[in-house]
Design an enzyme around this catalytic site. Sequence first.
Site, PDB file in Angstrom:
ATOM      1  N   GLU A 482     -52.674  16.952  16.409  1.00 58.20           N
ATOM      2  CA  GLU A 482     -52.047  16.493  15.156  1.00 58.20           C
ATOM      3  C   GLU A 482     -53.106  16.105  14.142  1.00 58.20           C
ATOM      4  O   GLU A 482     -53.006  16.431  12.968  1.00 58.20           O
ATOM      5  CB  GLU A 482     -51.106  15.332  15.437  1.00 58.20           C
ATOM      6  N   LYS A 604     -42.620  21.643   1.953  1.00 58.46           N
ATOM      7  CA  LYS A 604     -42.216  20.500   2.772  1.00 58.46           C
ATOM      8  C   LYS A 604     -41.247  20.930   3.862  1.00 58.46           C
ATOM      9  O   LYS A 604     -41.313  20.444   4.972  1.00 58.46           O
ATOM     10  CB  LYS A 604     -41.568  19.414   1.902  1.00 58.46           C
TER      11      LYS A 604
HETATM   12  C1  AGP Z   1     -46.853  18.929   8.970  1.00 56.66           C
HETATM   13  O1  AGP Z   1     -47.636  18.030   8.236  1.00 56.66           O
HETATM   14  C2  AGP Z   1     -46.343  20.081   8.138  1.00 56.66           C
HETATM   15  N1  AGP Z   1     -45.750  19.671   6.941  1.00 56.66           N
HETATM   16  C3  AGP Z   1     -45.479  21.044   8.938  1.00 56.66           C
HETATM   17  O2  AGP Z   1     -46.209  21.433  10.057  1.00 56.66           O
HETATM   18  C4  AGP Z   1     -44.136  20.468   9.430  1.00 56.66           C
HETATM   19  O3  AGP Z   1     -44.365  19.495  10.420  1.00 56.66           O
HETATM   20  C5  AGP Z   1     -43.323  21.613  10.042  1.00 56.66           C
HETATM   21  O4  AGP Z   1     -43.062  22.559   9.017  1.00 56.66           O
HETATM   22  C6  AGP Z   1     -42.008  21.160  10.671  1.00 56.66           C
HETATM   23  O5  AGP Z   1     -41.191  20.586   9.684  1.00 56.66           O
HETATM   24  P1  AGP Z   1     -39.876  19.799  10.181  1.00 56.66           P
HETATM   25  O6  AGP Z   1     -40.343  18.652  10.988  1.00 56.66           O
HETATM   26  O7  AGP Z   1     -39.184  19.400   8.912  1.00 56.66           O
HETATM   27  O8  AGP Z   1     -39.060  20.754  11.007  1.00 56.66           O
END
Ligand code: AGP
Length: 609
Positions: A482, A604
């Site tokens: 992470e 996002k």
């Molecule tokens: C993480 O910082 C990213 N923005 C991306 O990996 C994100 O965690 C991933 O797209 C999953 O999104 P969610 O948790 O809304 O499903």
Amino acid sequence: MCGIVGYIGPKQAAQFLIEGLKKLEYRGYDSAGIAVYDGSKINVEKSVGRLNVLEKKVEQIAPKGHVGIGHTRWATHGRPSDANSHPHTDCSGNFVVVHNGIIENYLHLKEKLIAKGHVFTSETDTEVLAHLVEEHYQGDFEAAVKKVLADVEGSYAMVFLSNYEPDKIICSKQDNPLVIGLGDGENFVASDIPAIINRTRKTYILSDGEMAIVTKDSVWVMNRQGVPVSKKVFEVHWDAEAAEKGGYEHFMIKEIYEQPKAIRETTAGRLAKDDSSIIFDELKWTKDDVAAIRKITIVACGTAYHAGIVGKYYLEQLARIPVEVDVASEFRYRSPLVDDKTLAIVISQSGETLDTLAALKEAKKLGARTLAITNVVGSSIAREADQVIYTQAGPEIAVASTKAYTTQLIGLLMVALYFAAFKGTLPEERIQAIIRGLKQLPSQAHEILEDVEAIKTFAKEYGFNEDVFFIGRSLDYAVALEGSLKLKEISYIHAEAYAAGELKHGTLALIIEGVPVIALATQRDVYEKTLSNIKEVKARDAVVIGIGMQGDEEIKKYVDHTILIPVTDKYLAPILAVIPLQLLAYYAAVTRGADVDKPRNLAKSVTVE
Ligand code: AGP
């Protein structure tokens, strides 16, 4: 996290309410509503969906009146719907309330009120407040609100309006923000400064346990017992945009600093007062249901996937259930061995990630029972799963996920303890120890966030390196994954995470003089092995930043810098150890002048495959 506004004065209230809610949409946007007293009664207009849906509705009917309250919702109890939208009223429509927070004992209060004949129209915890003030009202609005405050437990910012005494707004707060805007012949109430900054810069910032009686010419602040409190005027000097971020430069750093609160709210009502058990009112599992689970498959993307890797350790080591973890985009195409003895846990902050939603549907088609851990009430994934556990992190605006990750870990750990209790795989005292540790996390996270100078220095010193490595073993490796994603996605540095024991099988070839290596060493059972891996990279002249636990003097002998987190249980260490890594990524991105909240190429919520 929701947005609250209130107005009382000579102007039309509706105009300020809508304007103020627009400035607070970052606090929640599932639904919105306003209540305005028109001279004879309170009119409520509310609707599910973004604020513009309400705005169009209000443009047509333009509720007249000089006192009103409004709300934009981030659902925590009860999916987004017209009925669940705030403001909420009592049976008579004489009392109206908007609320931000969680009333932990609402179910108990609701049952008592229903037994007394009150009729509820929503699934929310908030509606209880309207019926309580109705129940307590005996001709004195202020006295009735004080009795409500004595009844409720939990976190709140609440604002009341009444037909009986329409010349005042009564509000109170506990653990959720509420400010009073001081105007000239008019006064304002809001969750946050952005809502009022265009009307006044003079404010009272209410403190926990305070309540205020707000009229157009006066603001009386007192404690819950009615003892007057003298407030100093807080003059706001921020510009509007800075105010939305609460004075922080970016949403990401604001959300990193919201983690103590997010952790507290995610555990609120779920940890038994005597530390004996986890309470999931929302889960409908029996002991036999849990015993029938032969395998768990965890599916997610990105940061949520990294949370799933930590979840594997939790569920296998605490509940003794075999766990597989997949990225959603791979799960669907590997003909997974899933059947009705499988529990599929999908993790998603947004609840809208298409890969994860598709994987969830695939798992259901194969016969699995499904559980979603998500941050958005009523999201597609929440609606598709058989059962849902909501993290209570509040809206996460920055693309880089931070408070969602730590609250996902909390959710997974609580599920593991919940299953362990059913299966008898953990001694009671061990469950109690971990729950005690969970209760300490908010203050420990706060302690880390109060001392970031060393991290800022590292970020400045190493922020222009093009390669950075993260290493760790066991749970530390899961956190290293992470940490590397955080650094990669917002600073554009090529960061990679490796199982520390794996370095010598290839990657060590990349370790050259001066390359920064972040080494996590919080797990005692693999500590010596991790130290030897640190020595391996030091022998190649890497620069090593060690992440350990307070009191660890040994690690300082082998690394160039150390960041020590408060001492906690091994299973809670990931939740604290990730915070310095989030901060390192943030300050490295700032050092490089990157667009922290909206990094290039990313979104996002990834709603495409
Ligand atoms: C993480 O910082 C990213 N923005 C991306 O990996 C994100 O965690 C991933 O797209 C999953 O999104 P969610 O948790 O809304 O499903």
